[in-house]
Design a protein around this motif. Structure first.
Motif, PDB file in Angstrom:
ATOM      1  N   LEU A  68      20.920  -3.655 -11.970  1.00 23.40           N
ATOM      2  CA  LEU A  68      21.654  -4.342 -10.904  1.00 23.40           C
ATOM      3  C   LEU A  68      21.054  -4.010  -9.541  1.00 23.40           C
ATOM      4  N   SER A  69      20.879  -5.057  -8.760  1.00 25.27           N
ATOM      5  CA  SER A  69      20.537  -4.873  -7.335  1.00 25.27           C
ATOM      6  C   SER A  69      21.722  -5.403  -6.541  1.00 25.27           C
ATOM      7  N   ILE A  70      22.304  -4.552  -5.710  1.00 21.31           N
ATOM      8  CA  ILE A  70      23.560  -4.896  -5.051  1.00 21.31           C
ATOM      9  C   ILE A  70      23.563  -4.356  -3.623  1.00 21.31           C
ATOM     10  N   GLY A  71      24.206  -5.067  -2.750  1.00 24.81           N
ATOM     11  CA  GLY A  71      24.294  -4.634  -1.364  1.00 24.81           C
ATOM     12  C   GLY A  71      25.293  -3.499  -1.192  1.00 24.81           C
ATOM     13  N   ALA A  72      25.097  -2.714  -0.174  1.00 20.96           N
ATOM     14  CA  ALA A  72      26.001  -1.599   0.110  1.00 20.96           C
ATOM     15  C   ALA A  72      27.425  -2.102   0.277  1.00 20.96           C
ATOM     16  N   GLY A  73      28.356  -1.434  -0.449  1.00 23.56           N
ATOM     17  CA  GLY A  73      29.767  -1.778  -0.351  1.00 23.56           C
ATOM     18  C   GLY A  73      30.188  -2.985  -1.165  1.00 23.56           C
ATOM     19  N   GLN A  74      29.224  -3.658  -1.814  1.00 24.03           N
ATOM     20  CA  GLN A  74      29.587  -4.827  -2.603  1.00 24.03           C
ATOM     21  C   GLN A  74      30.089  -4.409  -4.003  1.00 24.03           C
ATOM     22  N   THR A  75      30.693  -5.362  -4.714  1.00 24.11           N
ATOM     23  CA  THR A  75      31.252  -5.055  -6.038  1.00 24.11           C
ATOM     24  C   THR A  75      30.558  -5.857  -7.136  1.00 24.11           C
ATOM     25  N   GLN A  76      30.619  -5.319  -8.347  1.00 23.06           N
ATOM     26  CA  GLN A  76      30.061  -5.978  -9.542  1.00 23.06           C
ATOM     27  C   GLN A  76      30.876  -5.550 -10.761  1.00 23.06           C
ATOM     28  N   THR A 120      32.381   5.614 -15.712  1.00 22.49           N
ATOM     29  CA  THR A 120      32.094   6.657 -14.717  1.00 22.49           C
ATOM     30  C   THR A 120      30.828   6.319 -13.961  1.00 22.49           C
ATOM     31  N   THR A 121      30.705   6.902 -12.780  1.00 16.58           N
ATOM     32  CA  THR A 121      29.468   6.823 -11.995  1.00 16.58           C
ATOM     33  C   THR A 121      29.146   8.227 -11.485  1.00 16.58           C
ATOM     34  N   PRO A 122      27.847   8.569 -11.356  1.00 17.81           N
ATOM     35  CA  PRO A 122      27.494   9.889 -10.820  1.00 17.81           C
ATOM     36  C   PRO A 122      27.788   9.962  -9.319  1.00 17.81           C
ATOM     37  N   GLY A 123      27.868  11.162  -8.839  1.00 17.84           N
ATOM     38  CA  GLY A 123      28.136  11.340  -7.416  1.00 17.84           C
ATOM     39  C   GLY A 123      27.124  10.632  -6.531  1.00 17.84           C
ATOM     40  N   GLY A 124      27.603   9.944  -5.520  1.00 25.11           N
ATOM     41  CA  GLY A 124      26.733   9.257  -4.572  1.00 25.11           C
ATOM     42  C   GLY A 124      26.341   7.858  -4.968  1.00 25.11           C
ATOM     43  N   ALA A 125      26.698   7.430  -6.206  1.00 22.79           N
ATOM     44  CA  ALA A 125      26.289   6.101  -6.665  1.00 22.79           C
ATOM     45  C   ALA A 125      27.326   5.035  -6.347  1.00 22.79           C
ATOM     46  N   GLY A 126      28.494   5.428  -5.944  1.00 22.62           N
ATOM     47  CA  GLY A 126      29.565   4.476  -5.683  1.00 22.62           C
ATOM     48  C   GLY A 126      30.783   4.855  -6.496  1.00 22.62           C
ATOM     49  N   SER A 127      31.619   3.878  -6.770  1.00 26.92           N
ATOM     50  CA  SER A 127      32.831   4.125  -7.554  1.00 26.92           C
ATOM     51  C   SER A 127      33.036   2.975  -8.528  1.00 26.92           C
ATOM     52  N   ILE A 128      33.821   3.242  -9.581  1.00 35.66           N
ATOM     53  CA  ILE A 128      34.070   2.205 -10.583  1.00 35.66           C
ATOM     54  C   ILE A 128      35.497   2.350 -11.087  1.00 35.66           C
ATOM     55  N   THR A 129      36.149   1.222 -11.324  1.00 36.77           N
ATOM     56  CA  THR A 129      37.529   1.237 -11.801  1.00 36.77           C
ATOM     57  C   THR A 129      37.560   1.406 -13.325  1.00 36.77           C
ATOM     58  N   GLY A 139      38.622  -0.682 -15.246  1.00 34.17           N
ATOM     59  CA  GLY A 139      38.297  -1.981 -15.809  1.00 34.17           C
ATOM     60  C   GLY A 139      36.831  -2.338 -15.688  1.00 34.17           C
ATOM     61  N   GLY A 140      36.002  -1.414 -15.138  1.00 35.51           N
ATOM     62  CA  GLY A 140      34.567  -1.645 -15.075  1.00 35.51           C
ATOM     63  C   GLY A 140      34.092  -2.347 -13.815  1.00 35.51           C
ATOM     64  N   VAL A 141      34.918  -2.407 -12.759  1.00 30.80           N
ATOM     65  CA  VAL A 141      34.493  -3.047 -11.498  1.00 30.80           C
ATOM     66  C   VAL A 141      33.886  -1.966 -10.609  1.00 30.80           C
ATOM     67  N   TYR A 142      32.615  -2.144 -10.313  1.00 26.30           N
ATOM     68  CA  TYR A 142      31.828  -1.153  -9.562  1.00 26.30           C
ATOM     69  C   TYR A 142      31.770  -1.546  -8.085  1.00 26.30           C
ATOM     70  N   THR A 143      31.904  -0.547  -7.221  1.00 28.12           N
ATOM     71  CA  THR A 143      31.717  -0.739  -5.787  1.00 28.12           C
ATOM     72  C   THR A 143      30.567   0.156  -5.353  1.00 28.12           C
ATOM     73  N   ALA A 144      29.530  -0.485  -4.802  1.00 27.19           N
ATOM     74  CA  ALA A 144      28.335   0.268  -4.418  1.00 27.19           C
ATOM     75  C   ALA A 144      28.624   1.160  -3.215  1.00 27.19           C
ATOM     76  N   SER A 145      27.907   2.288  -3.187  1.00 26.54           N
ATOM     77  CA  SER A 145      28.022   3.186  -2.024  1.00 26.54           C
ATOM     78  C   SER A 145      27.238   2.611  -0.852  1.00 26.54           C
ATOM     79  N   CYS A 146      27.299   3.280   0.275  1.00 25.44           N
ATOM     80  CA  CYS A 146      26.563   2.833   1.455  1.00 25.44           C
ATOM     81  C   CYS A 146      25.199   3.527   1.563  1.00 25.44           C
ATOM     82  N   THR A 147      24.865   4.328   0.558  1.00 29.13           N
ATOM     83  CA  THR A 147      23.584   5.021   0.557  1.00 29.13           C
ATOM     84  C   THR A 147      22.553   4.133  -0.104  1.00 29.13           C
ATOM     85  N   LEU A 148      21.492   3.824   0.642  1.00 25.07           N
ATOM     86  CA  LEU A 148      20.471   2.931   0.121  1.00 25.07           C
ATOM     87  C   LEU A 148      19.591   3.665  -0.893  1.00 25.07           C
ATOM     88  N   GLY A 149      19.014   2.900  -1.862  1.00 25.28           N
ATOM     89  CA  GLY A 149      18.107   3.487  -2.832  1.00 25.28           C
ATOM     90  C   GLY A 149      18.560   3.204  -4.266  1.00 25.28           C
TER      91      GLY A 149
END
Length: 245
Positions: A185-193, A215-224, A226-236
């Protein structure tokens, strides 16, 4: 001993003087009596011996259900013509139907019978299986294929020109892997997937997906849950940024 005396117009066993005891005989249905001055001893019976044919053409071999079978001295058959196993006419495979998951094993057995349903011992079988059912050893052990379905006559045991078969039902097995989609996945900072997880068994068949923990590792964002991921604001990039178990 070991005699069959039946359907005589006169006596079965007759002694004109004194008495005598005779054991392990079948004396039955004699017109003037079965025993005269003779006593039926140990192991004696008075029953229809069930010859193969008591009328012309005669065959005085015993049938499989004859009470004279193994009723003589030392468990031998009574009469001059003991039970004679016939040629194999049918084969019964057990279990008659088997249900197993793809890739699992099941051992089958076979018994050969003659026309009177008497087991024919020392029969050698050749085992075969339809490719849709799997592969089978000459010891009768089937390894199921990976394709779910019911295969009529999936396993066969053969002796000469006679064969018997069993049905095989193959089902998907328990989940052994989870595939996450999308896998990258390529996603913008703060966006969801939204992610989904698909469970598969050891054969690669899709199965009902069990309850998944996201689950997501530290710094990668957060996920519910139900599997909805929100990207962090850290680029990379982040390998394994989303995990399902």
């Amino acid at each position: 001993q070991n005699s069959i005396v039946t359907n005589n117009a006169n006596y079965g066993f007759y002694r004109n003087s004194g008495t005598y005891t005779s054991d392990h005989n079948d004396v039955w249905n004699n017109t003037s009596g079965n025993y005269v001055s003779v006593t039926a001893g140990t192991g004696s019976i008075s029953s229809n011996p069930f010859f193969v044919s008591a009328t012309n053409p005669y065959d005085f071999h015993l049938q499989t259900n004859s009470p004279c079978r193994q009723a003589g001295v030392s468990n031998t058959d009574m009469g001059a013509f003991p039970y004679q196993v016939g040629p194999v006419t049918h084969i019964v495979v057990s279990p008659a139907s088997a249900s197993l998951v793809g890739g699992a094993t099941q051992t089958f057995t076979a018994v050969a019978y003659d026309a009177n349903n008497a087991p024919v011992g020392n029969t050698t079988f050749t085992w075969s299986a339809l490719s849709s059912a799997g592969t089978i050893t000459q010891a009768g052990t089937l390894t199921a294929s990976c394709t779910p379905g019911t295969i009529a006559g999936g396993v066969t045991a053969t002796s000469g020109t006679v064969s018997g078969s069993a049905d095989v039902t193959i089902t998907a097995g328990p989940a052994t892997t989870l595939a996450i989609s999308p896998s990258t996945l390529s996603i913008g900072a703060g966006q969801t997937q939204a992610f989904t997880a698909t469970a598969k068994d050891a054969c690669g068949n899709s199965v009902t997906t069990p309850s998944v923990t996201w689950t997501t590792p530290g710094g990668a964002g957060s996920i519910t849950s139900g599997g909805v991921y929100t990207a962090s604001c850290t680029l990379g990039g982040q390998a394994g940024g989303v995990h399902a178990a």
